[in-house]
Design a protein around this motif. Structure first.
Motif, PDB file in Angstrom:
ATOM      1  N   ASP A 148      -4.944 -10.555  -5.451  1.00  0.00           N
ATOM      2  CA  ASP A 148      -6.169 -10.527  -4.791  1.00  0.00           C
ATOM      3  C   ASP A 148      -7.341 -10.162  -5.965  1.00  0.00           C
ATOM      4  OD1 ASP A 148      -5.005 -11.375  -2.810  1.00  0.00           O
ATOM      5  OD2 ASP A 148      -5.505  -9.934  -1.487  1.00  0.00           O
ATOM      6  N   GLY A 149      -7.100  -9.608  -6.908  1.00  0.00           N
ATOM      7  CA  GLY A 149      -7.918  -9.107  -7.763  1.00  0.00           C
ATOM      8  C   GLY A 149      -8.721 -10.254  -8.479  1.00  0.00           C
ATOM      9  N   LYS A 182      -7.901  -4.274  -3.887  1.00  0.00           N
ATOM     10  CA  LYS A 182      -8.358  -4.361  -5.162  1.00  0.00           C
ATOM     11  C   LYS A 182      -9.691  -5.471  -4.863  1.00  0.00           C
ATOM     12  CE  LYS A 182      -7.155  -5.733  -9.700  1.00  0.00           C
ATOM     13  NZ  LYS A 182      -6.510  -6.681 -10.397  1.00  0.00           N
ATOM     14  N   ALA A 183      -9.264  -6.288  -3.753  1.00  0.00           N
ATOM     15  CA  ALA A 183     -10.562  -7.350  -3.406  1.00  0.00           C
ATOM     16  C   ALA A 183     -11.431  -6.728  -2.670  1.00  0.00           C
ATOM     17  CB  ALA A 183      -9.573  -8.547  -2.706  1.00  0.00           C
ATOM     18  N   PHE A 231       0.176   2.224   7.869  1.00  0.00           N
ATOM     19  CA  PHE A 231       1.409   2.775   7.248  1.00  0.00           C
ATOM     20  C   PHE A 231       1.855   4.096   7.904  1.00  0.00           C
ATOM     21  CE2 PHE A 231       2.689   5.952   3.888  1.00  0.00           C
ATOM     22  CZ  PHE A 231       3.685   5.208   3.500  1.00  0.00           C
ATOM     23  N   ALA A 248      -2.653   6.873  -5.007  1.00  0.00           N
ATOM     24  CA  ALA A 248      -2.242   6.641  -3.467  1.00  0.00           C
ATOM     25  C   ALA A 248      -0.873   7.368  -3.191  1.00  0.00           C
ATOM     26  CB  ALA A 248      -2.176   5.015  -3.343  1.00  0.00           C
ATOM     27  N   TYR A 308       6.810   3.612   1.594  1.00  0.00           N
ATOM     28  CA  TYR A 308       5.656   3.780   0.552  1.00  0.00           C
ATOM     29  C   TYR A 308       5.694   2.338  -0.444  1.00  0.00           C
ATOM     30  CZ  TYR A 308       2.005   4.377  -2.829  1.00  0.00           C
ATOM     31  OH  TYR A 308       0.879   4.230  -3.821  1.00  0.00           O
ATOM     32  N   VAL A 339       6.536  -3.760  -7.431  1.00  0.00           N
ATOM     33  CA  VAL A 339       5.098  -3.261  -6.859  1.00  0.00           C
ATOM     34  C   VAL A 339       4.105  -3.314  -7.599  1.00  0.00           C
ATOM     35  CG1 VAL A 339       5.549  -0.890  -7.902  1.00  0.00           C
ATOM     36  CG2 VAL A 339       4.509  -1.076  -5.624  1.00  0.00           C
ATOM     37  N   ALA A 374       2.625  -6.887  -6.796  1.00  0.00           N
ATOM     38  CA  ALA A 374       1.857  -6.544  -5.582  1.00  0.00           C
ATOM     39  C   ALA A 374       0.651  -5.946  -5.616  1.00  0.00           C
ATOM     40  CB  ALA A 374       2.706  -6.044  -4.314  1.00  0.00           C
ATOM     41  N   ALA A 375       0.586  -4.869  -6.479  1.00  0.00           N
ATOM     42  CA  ALA A 375      -0.753  -4.401  -6.592  1.00  0.00           C
ATOM     43  C   ALA A 375      -1.719  -5.123  -7.354  1.00  0.00           C
ATOM     44  CB  ALA A 375      -0.622  -2.954  -7.203  1.00  0.00           C
ATOM     45  N   SER A 424     -11.276  10.375  -3.147  1.00  0.00           N
ATOM     46  CA  SER A 424     -10.892   9.540  -3.798  1.00  0.00           C
ATOM     47  C   SER A 424     -10.300   8.238  -3.025  1.00  0.00           C
ATOM     48  CB  SER A 424      -9.574   9.962  -4.456  1.00  0.00           C
ATOM     49  OG  SER A 424      -8.839  10.505  -3.739  1.00  0.00           O
ATOM     50  N   TYR A 425     -10.189   8.325  -1.579  1.00  0.00           N
ATOM     51  CA  TYR A 425      -9.830   7.257  -0.711  1.00  0.00           C
ATOM     52  C   TYR A 425      -9.002   6.379  -1.466  1.00  0.00           C
ATOM     53  CZ  TYR A 425     -14.046   4.819  -1.994  1.00  0.00           C
ATOM     54  OH  TYR A 425     -15.219   4.550  -2.604  1.00  0.00           O
ATOM     55  N   ALA A 426      -7.851   7.006  -1.938  1.00  0.00           N
ATOM     56  CA  ALA A 426      -6.876   6.109  -2.691  1.00  0.00           C
ATOM     57  C   ALA A 426      -6.085   5.192  -1.646  1.00  0.00           C
ATOM     58  CB  ALA A 426      -5.982   6.984  -3.537  1.00  0.00           C
ATOM     59  N   LEU A 427      -6.437   4.084  -1.693  1.00  0.00           N
ATOM     60  CA  LEU A 427      -5.802   2.984  -0.774  1.00  0.00           C
ATOM     61  C   LEU A 427      -4.319   2.738  -1.450  1.00  0.00           C
ATOM     62  CD1 LEU A 427      -8.594   0.677   0.488  1.00  0.00           C
ATOM     63  CD2 LEU A 427      -7.577   2.871   1.585  1.00  0.00           C
ATOM     64  N   TYR A 428      -3.394   2.106  -0.642  1.00  0.00           N
ATOM     65  CA  TYR A 428      -2.203   1.900  -1.127  1.00  0.00           C
ATOM     66  C   TYR A 428      -2.345   0.431  -1.931  1.00  0.00           C
ATOM     67  CZ  TYR A 428      -0.725   5.498   1.874  1.00  0.00           C
ATOM     68  OH  TYR A 428      -0.919   6.812   2.736  1.00  0.00           O
ATOM     69  N   PRO A 429      -2.260   0.445  -3.179  1.00  0.00           N
ATOM     70  CA  PRO A 429      -3.005  -0.880  -3.887  1.00  0.00           C
ATOM     71  C   PRO A 429      -1.976  -2.182  -3.631  1.00  0.00           C
ATOM     72  CG  PRO A 429      -1.984   0.686  -5.427  1.00  0.00           C
ATOM     73  CD  PRO A 429      -1.899   1.257  -4.295  1.00  0.00           C
ATOM     74  N   HIS A 430      -0.799  -1.949  -3.224  1.00  0.00           N
ATOM     75  CA  HIS A 430       0.188  -3.020  -3.201  1.00  0.00           C
ATOM     76  C   HIS A 430       0.251  -3.342  -1.847  1.00  0.00           C
ATOM     77  CE1 HIS A 430       2.242   0.959  -2.537  1.00  0.00           C
ATOM     78  NE2 HIS A 430       3.211   0.177  -2.007  1.00  0.00           N
ATOM     79  N   MET A 431      -0.392  -2.683  -0.818  1.00  0.00           N
ATOM     80  CA  MET A 431      -0.358  -3.394   0.622  1.00  0.00           C
ATOM     81  C   MET A 431      -1.868  -3.839   0.890  1.00  0.00           C
ATOM     82  SD  MET A 431       1.183  -0.073   2.416  1.00  0.00           S
ATOM     83  CE  MET A 431       2.634   0.977   1.600  1.00  0.00           C
ATOM     84  N   GLU A 481       7.931  -0.078   0.151  1.00  0.00           N
ATOM     85  CA  GLU A 481       8.314  -1.230   0.882  1.00  0.00           C
ATOM     86  C   GLU A 481       9.803  -1.748   0.263  1.00  0.00           C
ATOM     87  OE1 GLU A 481       4.747  -3.362   0.685  1.00  0.00           O
ATOM     88  OE2 GLU A 481       4.382  -2.979   2.826  1.00  0.00           O
ATOM     89  N   ASP A 521      -6.151  -8.982   5.581  1.00  0.00           N
ATOM     90  CA  ASP A 521      -5.137  -9.625   4.851  1.00  0.00           C
ATOM     91  C   ASP A 521      -5.507  -9.361   3.240  1.00  0.00           C
ATOM     92  OD1 ASP A 521      -3.991 -10.678   6.980  1.00  0.00           O
ATOM     93  OD2 ASP A 521      -4.965 -12.459   6.941  1.00  0.00           O
ATOM     94  N   ARG A 522      -6.762  -8.595   3.078  1.00  0.00           N
ATOM     95  CA  ARG A 522      -6.730  -8.386   1.818  1.00  0.00           C
ATOM     96  C   ARG A 522      -6.062  -7.463   1.256  1.00  0.00           C
ATOM     97  NH1 ARG A 522     -13.202  -9.973   0.858  1.00  0.00           N
ATOM     98  NH2 ARG A 522     -13.022 -11.657   2.270  1.00  0.00           N
ATOM     99  N   LYS A 523      -6.052  -7.427  -0.257  1.00  0.00           N
ATOM    100  CA  LYS A 523      -5.588  -6.202  -0.862  1.00  0.00           C
ATOM    101  C   LYS A 523      -6.737  -5.238  -1.421  1.00  0.00           C
ATOM    102  CE  LYS A 523      -0.942  -6.705  -1.302  1.00  0.00           C
ATOM    103  NZ  LYS A 523      -0.507  -7.656  -2.509  1.00  0.00           N
ATOM    104  N   GLU A 577      -1.745  10.787  -2.557  1.00  0.00           N
ATOM    105  CA  GLU A 577      -2.396  11.260  -1.183  1.00  0.00           C
ATOM    106  C   GLU A 577      -1.536  11.038  -0.003  1.00  0.00           C
ATOM    107  OE1 GLU A 577      -6.346   8.928   0.655  1.00  0.00           O
ATOM    108  OE2 GLU A 577      -6.641  10.227  -1.622  1.00  0.00           O
ATOM    109  N   GLN A 630      -1.554  -3.291   6.337  1.00  0.00           N
ATOM    110  CA  GLN A 630      -0.444  -2.597   5.947  1.00  0.00           C
ATOM    111  C   GLN A 630      -1.030  -1.006   5.816  1.00  0.00           C
ATOM    112  OE1 GLN A 630       0.619  -5.137   3.206  1.00  0.00           O
ATOM    113  NE2 GLN A 630       2.744  -5.824   4.035  1.00  0.00           N
TER     114      GLN A 630
END
Lengths: 356, 372
Positions: A187-188, B134-135, B100, A204, A157, A180, A183-184, B85-92, A159, B130-132, A207, B96
């Motif tokens: 892009d924002g 957040k974008a 996962f 996450a 998770y 981490v 990394a999160a 919530s569909y919490a996506l892994y924010p750092h990937m 990485e 390729d986007r995170k 989940e 990815q």
């Protein structure tokens, strides 16, 4: 034991000067002795010959202060002894379990200040400041998992190679690299606060864990300097999980910085809680707080008392929402569109959950 | 893909007086899209969580395919979940995120790549890999969450209110997308929602739940036209079905429903039914959907035995139709949905007629239908 460090802390706390001295022998069965206007507190074991001690002018110390210094030094000695006897397990899991036991014991004694023992030497303490999370697993017998399984999940998770410390059968501490968060935040358009990033990572992670292992509760203290503050961070996270389970049992990520009001209410004694609720809801009929009304009020507060946002969230027409809020006002005399009433009702709803 | 069988399932929480889910029996067919619907706290999410392995089953048996899975860990049930919530892994990044689960299951790199690319193409998110998170927009995130489930190619998809975080327009769009996707993937889907529109438009069959108990299981059309009880009748449909308390009386061989300002004759088929069941002379509840109350002259002319007069309290003109809030039919407010070409004004008195072939009658005590 870092004698100079202890001396400095005592001087800070009491506002008087201590001296580190060496005595040839210790002529007493007690922790301290008084000779010629000076009190000596022993540091080392008298059976080992010469004794290291802290010396202070007897006139500057009250009787109770003297006793307190004795207790502090006794605890420090015991702590140092335990570190000395720290058994060094050969593998990573063994070392993690030893550290977990040590931490559990400290917390059990109410110690949240001790730094981690140097001997723990967990390789990943290279992260001086790391993202700290607590996993409180609620899995049934069918979902038992091994240290290695959870470690693999966590490492995949994040990485990276992380530290996983089993605190008890169900509680696990995760220490992850602070990178981490960077990394999160890529892009924002707008940078998020650390708290927001930690929350999204925790949600996450929750989940991911439930899909693999089963239900769990997660807390985080955010970025923590683990070598010196981990015990205190774990204490906070445990507290957050306890409050979360009590006040927000339907949620699974409980962050200490989002539970201030709950913490405050938790300290009220049960009689006071009941009295507060009775007074606030004295006019309400039993049916006022039915499931629909509770859902409505929760959604209203979660949407910052915004009528449009709440009606959208509940998929109801704004007039239906207004009708429900009016109905609540009629029954209780409290209009949640008014700030003061909203605060009281919000508190009452939290208390309602723990007293019903 | 697989069938799912729930046999006499119960969920009891320690300290609770009543079970959260009681005697839940359901056979879900392979490739079926089944929707669990009901109000908040009805037990639909608890049921889904038991299927997912997130809640222990207190009593009963759960089969996925032929395998009893009561004591099988979530990861070994071969299911994929999509949550509200569909919490996506924010750092990937998106790639990815989707890869996962496969990476953890030690799939080969080229197989992971094949599956991710294929799912991304299906979901029209190939340009976002390729986007995170957040974008991404809300809709795009939802697609990635679906993609994460799709790449796993599970036997069963479990979805718990997956659209509730989206705005109304996007929700409508994603509703259609998920239905399309389920058909394309030919997979079994168990979908939880409290939104009756989602239930009606997506489900092959719908399970209506209340207080932890299944109220009725059937196709959307059957549920809408033949509700088994008052709860189901009132839960599905917007505006909801009108309920009017009254009494059935017989005179000169004609059975009529009588209430305040209403005296309407039942068609012979329904009259025979209530006569046979012994309801003549008894209190009943009449249910009529808003669209089954008409004000077109031709209908009024053809239905003299079901004519009623009403006062128009409020008119809501929706463009293609008008919703009328009426008083004077029974004791409460009655809602009618009529054609927008009929000019009706607030505060007017109008004549209407009820389509008696579409009415429902319910026993006021048991709340069960008596017209089926």
């Amino acid at each position: 034991m870092n004698l100079e460090h202890i001396k400095q802390r005592l001087e800070q706390a009491l506002g008087i000067a201590f001296a580190i001295v060496t005595l040839d022998r210790w002529n007493a069965q007690t922790e301290s002795l008084e000779e010629q206007g000076t009190i000596y507190f022993r540091i080392s074991d008298p059976s080992e010959g010469a004794v290291e001690a802290l010396a202070v002018d007897a006139e500057l110390l009250s009787r109770s202060e003297r006793r307190l210094v004795e207790i502090v030094l006794e605890l420090e000695r015991r702590n140092a002894q335990q570190h000395k006897q720290w058994p060094q397990a050969a593998d990573e899991e063994g070392r993690a379990r030893e550290l977990g036991r040590w931490m559990a014991d400290r917390l059990e004694e109410g110690d949240t200040q001790s730094p981690l023992p140097d001997h723990s030497a967990l390789r990943a303490f290279q992260y001086n400041t790391c993202l700290t999370l607590l996993l409180d697993t609620e899995f049934g017998d069918s979902n038992r998992f091994s240290y290695k399984e959870l470690k693999r999940l966590i490492d995949t998770y994040f990485e990276s190679d992380n530290v996983l410390i089993p605190l008890s059968e169900r509680e696990w501490i995760v220490l992850a690299s602070s990178t981490v968060l960077e990394a999160a935040n890529e892009d924002g358009e707008l940078g998020e606060s650390t708290e927001e990033l930690v929350e999204s990572i925790a949600l996450a992670l929750h989940e991911m864990i439930i899909e693999w292992l089963g239900e769990c509760r997660i807390s985080s203290s955010g970025l923590v300097h683990a070598p010196s503050n981990l015990l205190s961070a774990v204490h906070n996270m445990r507290g957050a999980v306890r409050l979360g389970r009590l006040f927000h049992s339907e949620e699974y990520v409980h962050l200490p910085w989002k539970l201030h009001l709950e913490r405050l209410l938790y300290t009220m004694d049960d009689r006071e809680k009941k009295k507060f609720l009775e007074q606030l809801m004295k006019n309400a009929e039993h049916t006022t707080l039915d499931a629909e009304m509770l859902t409505t009020l929760h959604a209203f507060f979660n949407n910052d008392c915004n009528i449009s946002e709440t009606s959208k969230a509940l998929y109801i027409h704004r007039n239906t929402l207004l009708y429900r809020l009016d109905k609540f006002k009629q029954a209780t005399g409290m209009d949640v569109r008014n700030f003061h009433d909203a605060v009281l009702v919000h508190m009452a709803l939290l208390l309602y959950k723990v007293t019903k | 893909m697989a069938s799912v069988s729930l046999r006499h399932i119960y969920k009891r929480y320690p300290g609770a007086k009543e079970p959260s889910v009681s005697d839940f029996n359901l056979e879900i067919k392979d490739k079926e899209f089944i929707v669990l619907v009901g109000p908040s706290g009805c037990g639909k999410s608890t049921t889904l969580r038991m299927i997912a392995g997130l809640e222990e089953i207190s009593e009963g048996e759960l089969y996925i395919g032929d395998r009893l899975v009561n004591d099988v860990a979530p990861k070994d049930r071969d299911i994929a979940m999509v949550f509200q919530s569909y919490a996506l892994y924010p750092h990937m990044n998106v790639y990815q995120n989707m890869a996962f689960g496969l990476k953890l299951r030690k799939f080969k790199k080229d197989e992971i790549d094949r599956r991710v690319q294929e799912a991304a193409k299906i979901l029209d998110i190939a340009h976002l890999l390729d986007r995170k998170p957040k974008a991404l927009s809300g809709g795009q995130r939802q697609r990635v969450a679906l993609g994460r489930a799709i790449v796993r190619d599970p036997q069963v998809f479990l979805m718990d209110e997956p659209l509730s975080n989206l705005d109304a327009k996007l929700r409508g769009h994603m509703r259609a997308e998920i239905s399309k996707l389920a058909k394309r993937l030919e997979t079994t889907v168990i979908y939880v929602t409290h939104d009756q529109v989602e239930a009606m438009t997506m489900g092959d069959r719908i399970v209506v739940m209340n207080n932890g108990v299944i109220q009725q299981v059937d196709t959307p059309e059957q549920l809408y036209n033949h509700p088994a009880n008052l709860f189901v009748a009132g839960f599905l449909g917007s505006p909801t079905m009108n309920f009017i308390k009254g009494r059935l009386e017989e005179s000169n061989g004609v059975v009529s429903f009588k209430a305040t300002n209403i005296d309407i004759a039942l068609p012979e088929g329904r009259a025979k039914l209530v006569r046979d069941k012994g309801y003549v002379g008894k209190e009943v509840i009449l249910g009529v959907r808003p669209e089954d109350i008409h004000n077109e002259p031709i209908f009024l002319e053809a239905s003299p035995n079901s004519a009623v007069s009403a006062y128009v309290d409020v008119v809501e003109n929706l463009g293609h139709e008008i919703i009328l809030y009426l008083s004077g039919i029974g004791d409460g407010t009655t809602v009618a949905r009529v054609d927008a070409r009929n000019n009706v004004a607030d505060g007017s008195n109008i004549k209407l007629a009820i389509d008696m072939n579409k009415i429902h009658l319910f026993d006021p005590v048991t709340e069960l239908t008596i017209t089926e």
